[in-house]
Design a protein around this motif. Structure first.
Motif, PDB file in Angstrom:
ATOM      1  N   GLU A   1       2.658   9.096   5.708  1.00 53.71           N
ATOM      2  CA  GLU A   1       2.058   9.516   6.973  1.00 53.71           C
ATOM      3  C   GLU A   1       1.861  11.023   6.929  1.00 53.71           C
ATOM      4  O   GLU A   1       2.807  11.782   6.751  1.00 53.71           O
TER       5      GLU A   1
ATOM      6  N   LEU B   1       1.233   9.284  -4.557  1.00 57.58           N
ATOM      7  CA  LEU B   1       1.601   7.932  -4.145  1.00 57.58           C
ATOM      8  C   LEU B   1       1.686   7.031  -5.366  1.00 57.58           C
ATOM      9  O   LEU B   1       0.770   6.994  -6.192  1.00 57.58           O
TER      10      LEU B   1
ATOM     11  N   ARG C   1      -2.304   4.609   2.289  1.00 60.23           N
ATOM     12  CA  ARG C   1      -1.601   3.654   1.429  1.00 60.23           C
ATOM     13  C   ARG C   1      -2.370   3.508   0.121  1.00 60.23           C
ATOM     14  O   ARG C   1      -3.592   3.356   0.112  1.00 60.23           O
ATOM     15  N   ASN C   2      -1.627   3.544  -0.985  1.00 64.80           N
ATOM     16  CA  ASN C   2      -2.213   3.351  -2.311  1.00 64.80           C
ATOM     17  C   ASN C   2      -2.237   1.866  -2.613  1.00 64.80           C
ATOM     18  O   ASN C   2      -1.208   1.262  -2.921  1.00 64.80           O
ATOM     19  N   GLN C   3      -3.406   1.255  -2.533  1.00 65.45           N
ATOM     20  CA  GLN C   3      -3.573  -0.150  -2.821  1.00 65.45           C
ATOM     21  C   GLN C   3      -3.938  -0.407  -4.286  1.00 65.45           C
ATOM     22  O   GLN C   3      -4.127  -1.560  -4.681  1.00 65.45           O
TER      23      GLN C   3
ATOM     24  N   THR D   1      -6.810   4.007   4.575  1.00 62.64           N
ATOM     25  CA  THR D   1      -6.454   5.080   5.513  1.00 62.64           C
ATOM     26  C   THR D   1      -6.643   4.609   6.952  1.00 62.64           C
ATOM     27  O   THR D   1      -7.472   3.746   7.247  1.00 62.64           O
TER      28      THR D   1
ATOM     29  N   GLU E   1       2.664   2.386  -2.357  1.00 63.64           N
ATOM     30  CA  GLU E   1       3.406   3.330  -1.516  1.00 63.64           C
ATOM     31  C   GLU E   1       2.511   3.848  -0.391  1.00 63.64           C
ATOM     32  O   GLU E   1       1.298   4.032  -0.556  1.00 63.64           O
ATOM     33  N   SER E   2       3.141   4.129   0.766  1.00 63.30           N
ATOM     34  CA  SER E   2       2.426   4.663   1.939  1.00 63.30           C
ATOM     35  C   SER E   2       3.034   6.000   2.334  1.00 63.30           C
ATOM     36  O   SER E   2       4.212   6.268   2.064  1.00 63.30           O
TER      37      SER E   2
END
Length: 447
Positions: free
Chosen positions: A180, A173, A142-144, A122, A177-178
């Motif tokens: 905002e 997500l 963002r999903n890491q 984040t 994927e990201s």
């Protein structure tokens, strides 16, 4: 892990590989036994194929076997910790290629189970926002991890003076994927005056929904983000200072300056209207003033102004045969000089003070009713009073509290240089300039 035994035919062994489970970012191994059941010495090349080929290796990649012998090789799995390595089952194949019998190539297969891992990243921008009642922020998430997640947000503020709104509130997500998210922070009350109010707050991001049995220690939620909202006052400090200064000026005007101005104006008016004392020796035998008056003076055809009154009064009773009014110590009198000047020429008009008299001038009025252009010079005797540009006025007056005295046989003179005649009320430009001077004051007898 214990590999299963491999059976083979001539030059083409039948092979099996045990299933294996591995977590992204770590290492796992399995094994494969190769046996040569042919009657010749055979060399075998081993290579991982399929979805796992980029992060799986065979050690050693080549073995040579005598007839009736075997050798066990190790398959090393090292998947990276990346969203690209999705959680679930992947096929793993090893191609075994005999050097002497390439047509007898075999590809034993197994299943690799990729474990889940969770990681969120984040970022909040800006960390500090200023506003009267609300501020807007942008939260990037963002999903890491390697599995789909749904995230939620938990704001924290010590005094609970702030309200928070997220859009979207709980985004979903996919791995890698990201999104905002818009964050709006709002206060309940405005700050009208004084210093800005600083409201610090925190923002925590975490996964929500069903986590499919994932243990809490396997989930890597990001640490809370620190931010603050600076609430600025509606009216700044400098405005208060300006209002205070204006109020002080108004109070000073009404309490100090205005009474002083009115008092000074009243004293000046009283001084102007106060009767002047009569000098000794200027009264007649019966106490009456022998002052002199004069009628209007008009310009003669050749441009020289001449008085039209007789300039003399009856000394016996203090009355004037001119247009003046008798006053103590002299007679109020006035004269008019009416001067016409041709375009481009210079002319003069005069009024002559009678003999045995002194003319104390207190007021003059100059009229340029046509709006002529040029220059006018006014002279009392040998004393130049003023020079005026005609185009700067239509009517002009001058007043003196202390009279300007003009001795007998001296003149009041106006000299006009006509540059451009103006336009009178008829609407047609005049042929020449036309100015009028009226001079007023007190005429006193010197004998």
């Amino acid at each position: 892990m214990t590999p299963s035994a491999a059976s083979s035919g001539p030059g083409a062994p039948s092979l099996d590989i045990p299933a294996v489970t591995v977590a992204p970012g770590s290492t796992a191994t399995t094994s494969l036994t190769v046996r040569n059941d042919s009657d010749i010495v055979e060399a075998y090349s081993l290579e991982v194929v399929g979805d796992c080929a980029s992060w799986a290796t065979v050690e050693p990649p080549r073995v040579s076997l005598y007839p009736g012998t075997s050798e066990t090789v190790t398959i090393r799995l090292e998947p990276p910790r990346s969203p690209e390595i999705r959680a679930g089952e992947l096929p793993l194949g090893v191609r075994v290629l005999p050097a002497e019998h390439p047509d007898a190539v075999t590809v034993p297969e197994t299943t690799v189970r990729i474990e889940e891992f969770h990681e969120l990243r984040t970022e909040l921008a800006p960390r500090r926002r200023r506003g009267w009642l609300r501020g807007r922020y942008r939260l990037a998430v963002r999903n890491q991890g390697n599995t789909p997640v749904q995230v939620g947000f938990t704001p924290g503020q010590a005094g609970e003076e702030l309200a928070f709104a997220f859009n979207p509130a709980e985004p979903k997500l996919e791995p890698g994927e990201s999104v905002e998210v818009g964050l709006r922070v709002r206060t309940g009350k405005p700050v009208w005056f004084g210093s800005p109010a600083v409201w610090p707050f925190t923002l925590a991001t975490a996964e929500t929904g069903d986590r499919d049995g994932t243990q809490p220690d396997e989930i890597a939620d990001p640490p809370p983000l620190d931010a603050e909202f600076v609430q600025i006052p509606i009216f700044p400090k400098w405005l208060l200072a300006v209002l205070a200064a204006l109020l002080a000026l108004l109070l000073a005007w009404f309490t100090l300056v205005r009474p002083a101005v009115r008092s000074a104006a009243k004293e000046a008016a009283n001084e102007v209207v106060q009767p002047r004392p009569t000098p000794a020796g200027e009264q007649g035998g019966n106490g009456q003033t022998p002052g002199s008056g004069s009628g209007g003076a008009s310009a003669s055809p050749d441009g020289q102004g001449k008085g039209t009154g007789n300039g003399s009064g009856a000394g016996g009773d203090g009355t004037s045969t001119g247009d003046g009014t008798a006053v103590g110590g002299g007679q109020q009198s006035s004269a008019t000089i009416d001067l016409k000047t041709s375009g481009g020429a210079t002319e003069a008009g005069t009024y002559k003070v009678p003999e045995k008299s002194v003319f104390g001038v207190t007021d003059i009025v100059v009229a340029n009713f046509q709006g002529d252009e040029g220059v006018m010079t006014i002279t009392f005797g040998n004393r130049k009073i003023t020079t005026i540009a005609l185009e700067t006025f239509r009517n002009q007056d001058y007043h003196w509290v202390t009279p300007i005295k003009i001795p007998a046989n001296n003149t009041v003179t106006i000299e006009v240089t006509c540059t451009k005649p103006g336009t009178p009320a008829t609407g047609r430009q005049a042929q020449g300039c036309h100015e009028v001077l009226n001079v007023s004051g007190v005429v006193s007898r010197t004998e």
